[in-house]
Design an enzyme around this catalytic site. Structure first.
Site, PDB file in Angstrom:
ATOM      1  CG  ASP A 218      -0.607   0.486   2.503  1.00  0.00           C
ATOM      2  OD1 ASP A 218       0.616   0.548   2.622  1.00  0.00           O
ATOM      3  OD2 ASP A 218      -1.472   0.909   3.106  1.00  0.00           O
TER       4      ASP A 218
ATOM      5  CG  ASP B 123      -3.551  -3.482   7.664  1.00  0.00           C
ATOM      6  OD1 ASP B 123      -2.999  -2.592   8.278  1.00  0.00           O
ATOM      7  OD2 ASP B 123      -4.189  -3.235   6.679  1.00  0.00           O
TER       8      ASP B 123
ATOM      9  CG  HIS C  61       3.625 -13.941  23.280  1.00  0.00           C
ATOM     10  ND1 HIS C  61       3.239 -15.107  23.867  1.00  0.00           N
ATOM     11  CD2 HIS C  61       2.810 -12.907  23.988  1.00  0.00           C
ATOM     12  CE1 HIS C  61       2.087 -15.142  24.698  1.00  0.00           C
ATOM     13  NE2 HIS C  61       1.577 -13.864  24.991  1.00  0.00           N
TER      14      HIS C  61
END
Ligand SMILES: [Zn+2]
Length: 411
Positions: A97, A258, A393
């Protein structure tokens, strides 16, 4: 629904020793450091989003890439640059993008449609998002009173750039799937954008400018868009991760999104630093006397004594080590932590949050590759090597929460 992790060159150094806090002298950042997809043996995201604005840097946003890295990305392409062939979990599609937030204050985007398309081709992306200009205002009442001229211009500009981008894509038969961008200030104006983008020919549409919106505003907008959405049009939400509403998103045509939130919260958030499948915990702050800018400033201005700071820091690290080995109790660690915290920041007190996380020790129960190898160091809010691994994590846990919400088993 697919989750794309936006790239900002977050890598960790596998040679870093957490007990001595030293690295191998031979370590070369570029060659030896690892991306999250090289650290995890199981899937932690579905794809990677790369912004031209992040790669090039623009205005106040300095590039996360060195000149050599930028050249290598363009020369070898993204799959090679991100070493995707080594990944054990299968394909990782790459989306490009323009990074419209990096130039949101400008009057016009600093790139041309041709610049952006050739960036996508050179990088070898699977998906390319058209050039847009963010509308940073959510004002449904403007539908009655008329939107500010600047917002209308941004919407018109975004749509006409989308037309040019689509035409160029068709004319040159470019090898990626194009996405148009919908921008708006209200549910109705977003729906108008979608309608127009579908008329141009887009069947995959990124929805931009929603980052500051409340969840009910996002949902209202998606519902209105859904009234004009073709069955074969998919949506991508730019910068949005609202795990509690993913099922609604899915029903309204959202195929992907996203977000850097899981990664960034590890070290940007005031309290939600460590994810588990059930909830979040606060990480235990033990700032580095050498290397923490805020602390260094207090020391160099003479407000804090460096020797004393070192003593307190060391006592905290030692207490955590002994706590993890079962040699001391929670209260002992809390006492050390609070002495250090009072010393460098008289106002802050994390005692309740620390007691909670120390009593539960959630890192002991996490089966991810990072927690298994790092142990208690992952809960320490301290330096990029620990903080970034905690971000990795979180991304891994987030992906599992997402699969659970969607009723899918995690890979
Ligand atoms: Zn973990």
């Amino acid at each position: 629904m697919r989750y794309f992790l936006p790239d900002s060159q977050d890598l960790v150094d596998p040679s870093f020793d957490f007990d001595t806090e030293r690295r191998l002298a031979t370590r070369q950042r570029q060659r030896d450091d690892l991306y999250a997809h090289e650290v995890f043996t199981e899937r932690a995201y579905d794809g990677i989003l790369v912004s031209k604005g992040i790669v090039d840097g623009f205005g106040a946003t300095t590039s996360r890439y060195t000149l050599a890295q930028r050249q290598r990305l363009l020369r070898t392409g993204a799959p090679d640059f991100f070493r995707l062939s080594r990944v054990k979990w299968g394909a990782i599609p790459m989306m490009g993008d323009c990074g419209a937030f990096t130039y949101v204050k400008e009057e016009k985007p600093p790139y041309t449609v041709e610049d952006l398309a050739s960036f996508y081709v050179e990088c070898g992306f699977d998906y390319g998002i058209s050039l847009d200009h963010v509308i940073l205002a959510y004002q449904p009442e403007w539908d009655q009173t008329g939107a500010l001229a600047e917002m209308q211009e941004r919407q018109e500009l975004t749509l006409s750039l989308a037309q040019n981008f689509f035409d160029l894509h068709q004319r040159d038969a470019l090898p990626f799937t194009p996405l148009g961008v919908a921008q708006g200030w209200s549910p109705r104006s977003y729906a108008r954008s979608l309608k127009e983008l579908q008329r141009i020919g887009y069947r995959y549409v990124a929805v931009g400018g929603m980052v500051p919106l409340k969840t009910h505003e996002i949902l209202a907008t998606l519902r209105e868009m859904n009234c004009v959405r073709r069955d074969d049009t998919r949506l991508h939400l730019l910068g949005i991760s609202r795990i509690e509403t993913v099922q609604d998103f899915a029903r309204l045509g959202v195929a992907s999104f996203d977000s850097t939130a899981p990664l960034r919260q590890a070290f940007k958030d005031g309290k939600d630093n460590f994810y588990t499948l059930q909830r979040t915990y606060t990480a235990v702050r033990i700032p580095q006397v050498e290397g923490n800018p805020k602390l260094q400033k207090l020391i160099s201005s003479g407000k804090l004594n460096q020797e004393r700071a070192r003593e307190l820091e060391k006592a905290c690290l030692e207490a955590m080590r002994r706590f993890d080995a079962g040699e001391v109790k929670v209260d002992h660690v809390l006492e050390r932590l609070s002495r250090y915290e009072e010393f460098y920041d008289g106002e802050a007190s994390h005692q309740d949050a620390y007691r909670e996380v120390l009593e539960v020790r959630p890192w002991k129960h996490c089966p991810c590759d990072v927690c298994r190898t790092l142990g208690y160091h992952i809960i320490l809010f301290r330096g990029a090597e620990r903080n970034r691994r905690r971000g990795f994590h979180n991304t891994w846990v987030f992906y599992r929460r997402l699969q659970r919400e969607l009723g899918l088993a995690a890979a």
